[in-house]
Design a protein around this motif. Structure first.
Motif, PDB file in Angstrom:
ATOM      1  N   ASN A 272       0.833  -1.207   0.000  1.00  0.00           N
ATOM      2  CA  ASN A 272       0.000   0.000   0.000  1.00  0.00           C
ATOM      3  C   ASN A 272       0.868   1.258   0.000  1.00  0.00           C
ATOM      4  O   ASN A 272       0.578   2.237  -0.701  1.00  0.00           O
ATOM      5  N   PHE A 273       1.957   1.238   0.778  1.00  0.00           N
ATOM      6  CA  PHE A 273       2.883   2.367   0.804  1.00  0.00           C
ATOM      7  C   PHE A 273       3.537   2.547  -0.567  1.00  0.00           C
ATOM      8  O   PHE A 273       3.675   3.679  -1.057  1.00  0.00           O
ATOM      9  N   ALA A 274       3.936   1.446  -1.174  1.00  0.00           N
ATOM     10  CA  ALA A 274       4.563   1.533  -2.500  1.00  0.00           C
ATOM     11  C   ALA A 274       3.596   2.107  -3.527  1.00  0.00           C
ATOM     12  O   ALA A 274       3.980   2.927  -4.369  1.00  0.00           O
ATOM     13  N   MET A 275       2.337   1.731  -3.464  1.00  0.00           N
ATOM     14  CA  MET A 275       1.360   2.238  -4.429  1.00  0.00           C
ATOM     15  C   MET A 275       1.097   3.726  -4.235  1.00  0.00           C
ATOM     16  O   MET A 275       0.795   4.437  -5.199  1.00  0.00           O
ATOM     17  N   ARG A 276       1.234   4.217  -2.996  1.00  0.00           N
ATOM     18  CA  ARG A 276       1.023   5.639  -2.746  1.00  0.00           C
ATOM     19  C   ARG A 276       2.224   6.491  -3.140  1.00  0.00           C
ATOM     20  O   ARG A 276       2.073   7.679  -3.424  1.00  0.00           O
ATOM     21  N   THR A 277       3.409   5.908  -3.130  1.00  0.00           N
ATOM     22  CA  THR A 277       4.619   6.711  -3.317  1.00  0.00           C
ATOM     23  C   THR A 277       5.343   6.481  -4.642  1.00  0.00           C
ATOM     24  O   THR A 277       6.193   7.286  -5.014  1.00  0.00           O
ATOM     25  N   ILE A 278       5.018   5.399  -5.344  1.00  0.00           N
ATOM     26  CA  ILE A 278       5.675   5.116  -6.630  1.00  0.00           C
ATOM     27  C   ILE A 278       4.615   5.119  -7.720  1.00  0.00           C
ATOM     28  O   ILE A 278       3.717   4.269  -7.720  1.00  0.00           O
ATOM     29  N   PRO A 279       4.652   6.049  -8.657  1.00  0.00           N
ATOM     30  CA  PRO A 279       3.600   6.146  -9.674  1.00  0.00           C
ATOM     31  C   PRO A 279       3.671   5.010 -10.699  1.00  0.00           C
ATOM     32  O   PRO A 279       4.737   4.439 -10.948  1.00  0.00           O
ATOM     33  N   ASP A 280       2.502   4.685 -11.263  1.00  0.00           N
ATOM     34  CA  ASP A 280       2.389   3.718 -12.366  1.00  0.00           C
ATOM     35  C   ASP A 280       2.994   2.361 -12.005  1.00  0.00           C
ATOM     36  O   ASP A 280       3.706   1.736 -12.806  1.00  0.00           O
ATOM     37  N   ILE A 281       2.677   1.898 -10.802  1.00  0.00           N
ATOM     38  CA  ILE A 281       3.244   0.636 -10.333  1.00  0.00           C
ATOM     39  C   ILE A 281       2.305  -0.551 -10.544  1.00  0.00           C
ATOM     40  O   ILE A 281       2.704  -1.708 -10.405  1.00  0.00           O
ATOM     41  N   SER A 282       1.077  -0.283 -10.939  1.00  0.00           N
ATOM     42  CA  SER A 282       0.056  -1.335 -11.008  1.00  0.00           C
ATOM     43  C   SER A 282       0.463  -2.548 -11.849  1.00  0.00           C
ATOM     44  O   SER A 282       0.292  -3.696 -11.405  1.00  0.00           O
ATOM     45  N   PRO A 283       0.990  -2.386 -13.073  1.00  0.00           N
ATOM     46  CA  PRO A 283       1.348  -3.575 -13.864  1.00  0.00           C
ATOM     47  C   PRO A 283       2.391  -4.456 -13.186  1.00  0.00           C
ATOM     48  O   PRO A 283       2.388  -5.679 -13.369  1.00  0.00           O
ATOM     49  N   LEU A 284       3.274  -3.855 -12.393  1.00  0.00           N
ATOM     50  CA  LEU A 284       4.333  -4.618 -11.742  1.00  0.00           C
ATOM     51  C   LEU A 284       3.810  -5.444 -10.580  1.00  0.00           C
ATOM     52  O   LEU A 284       4.490  -6.369 -10.119  1.00  0.00           O
TER      53      LEU A 284
END
Length: 403
Positions: free
Chosen positions: A367-379
């Motif tokens: 959840n933290f990574a999704m809030r702080t790193i953009p366009d991470i969904s495909p990974l």
């Protein structure tokens, strides 16, 4: 001359606040020993101890008010800590773990002075109680790095910063910038604290003295460190260096032109050690745009700073190229998938425990990574598949007799 704070501001510390600041579900964080945690839970539970519990809460509240407004002596027992080694991989970091009463009192003190600390520390030190301060620092540096006139970002690391900051300088600065916290800080840090180290095979603990820095298990430690660091931040401010910057405790980050960043780094090296902030060049990274890489190598030659055009980890997120982001996130996702698989195996026999570990702990990492790193969904697709196909199935599966 230090003027003691008006005691009226601490009248809000009552027995009710003591209990509310330490709800039952956080006792495991405050008291690592299971038996001691249970003792304190019972002592502060009105349903078990009756009026004695509320009397104890009121006594702790009175202690907090006294320590915040009156100069006290002989606080050795109050400030004593257990000392544990933290594996830094490589290296070892000594961490002082404060006992229950000090943690309870510290949380109550911070409830009163939080806004004062935030104002005194300034908007560029985001560890002083600002909501989601670390995330704000991450987004700020990424957006500044993306601007056309920005050539690089310098991430500064310090050696053992919390344990090394000059205590006298810190206390003096707190008296000037945040008087409401000064008396409590002086009571708990003006004299050395005893740190107890258990020796294997012996019933007698070894005692060391803590004379510098802050106790990392102390609820007021982060606020005190932020105020102590404000001296250095005044010296390296944007008005003097033209470097856009933000700090999260000892993690300084600045962005701008290479020449300005070189001057900024020089000021940190010259002024940091005087307050106990010693920059560690080997763990400090200059993330530079590819077209400025050769110039960065020349300008920072001999500084010891690691110059990279790929990217680097920043406060749990990442700054750099898309390729570096994919590599970094790929490693994280592989680690999370493995952890989900472990929980899935656990869930076959302990579904409730596995689900609790997932909802209260594990999922906050991505959840933290999704809030702080953009366009991470495909990974994150492998992680989603693991949760859906393994963990969800294991938690909801119903065992039948004889199976």
């Amino acid at each position: 001359m230090h003027i003691p704070p008006n005691s009226v501001i601490y009248e809000m510390i009552t027995g009710e606040m003591v209990w509310k600041k330490i709800p039952p579900d956080t006792w495991q964080l405050l008291v690592p020993q299971a038996w001691m945690r249970e003792v304190w839970r019972r002592l502060l539970s009105s349903t078990i101890c009756g009026s004695g519990a509320s009397d104890l809460c009121s006594a702790l509240a009175a202690l907090a008010r006294k320590l915040a407004t009156t100069t006290c002596h002989h606080l050795d027992a109050f400030t004593a800590c257990r000392l544990i080694p933290l594996d830094k991989k490589p290296g070892c970091r000594p961490i002082g773990i404060g006992e229950v009463i000090r943690r309870v009192v510290g949380k109550c003190i911070m409830a009163v002075v939080k806004e004062d600390v935030k104002r005194a520390a300034g908007s560029l030190q985001v560890c002083a109680g600002q909501q989601a301060g670390g995330e704000a620092a991450i987004h700020a540096m990424r957006e500044i790095f993306a601007q056309e006139d920005c050539e690089a970002v310098l991430l500064v690391d310090a050696r053992n910063a919390f344990n090394s900051i000059n205590r006298k300088t810190m206390l003096h600065n707190i008296k000037i910038k945040c008087p409401s916290l000064a008396t409590y800080a002086d009571n708990t840090y003006s004299e050395p604290s005893n740190l107890y180290v258990n020796r294997s095979g012996s019933n007698k603990a070894r005692v060391l003295e803590s004379r510098e820095g802050t106790t990392q298990g102390d609820p007021v430690a982060m606020a005190m460190y932020a105020l102590g660091m404000s001296v250095l931040q005044d010296v390296i401010a944007f008005e003097k260096t033209k470097v856009k910057q933000v700090a999260y405790a000892d993690d300084l980050s600045g962005a701008g032109k290479l020449q300005d960043l070189s001057h900024w780094w020089g000021l940190i090296q010259a002024n940091g050690p005087t307050i106990g902030y010693t920059p560690n060049a080997a763990k400090s990274f200059l993330i530079v745009k590819p077209e400025h890489y050769d110039g960065a190598v020349n300008i920072f030659s001999g500084s010891g700073v690691v110059v990279t055009k790929e990217g680097q980890r920043h406060l749990g997120a990442v700054i750099g190229t898309e390729e570096y982001k994919k590599e970094y996130d790929g490693e994280k996702v592989s680690e999370w998938v493995h952890e989900v698989d472990v929980l899935s195996a656990m869930a076959k026999t302990e579904p409730h425990a596995a689900y609790a570990a997932y909802t209260h702990g594990l999922q906050h990492r991505w959840n933290f990574a999704m809030r702080t790193i953009p366009d991470i969904s495909p990974l994150l697709r492998p992680l989603e598949e693991s949760i859906k196909n393994n963990l969800h199935t294991s938690v909801t599966e119903i065992s039948r007799p004889g199976e």
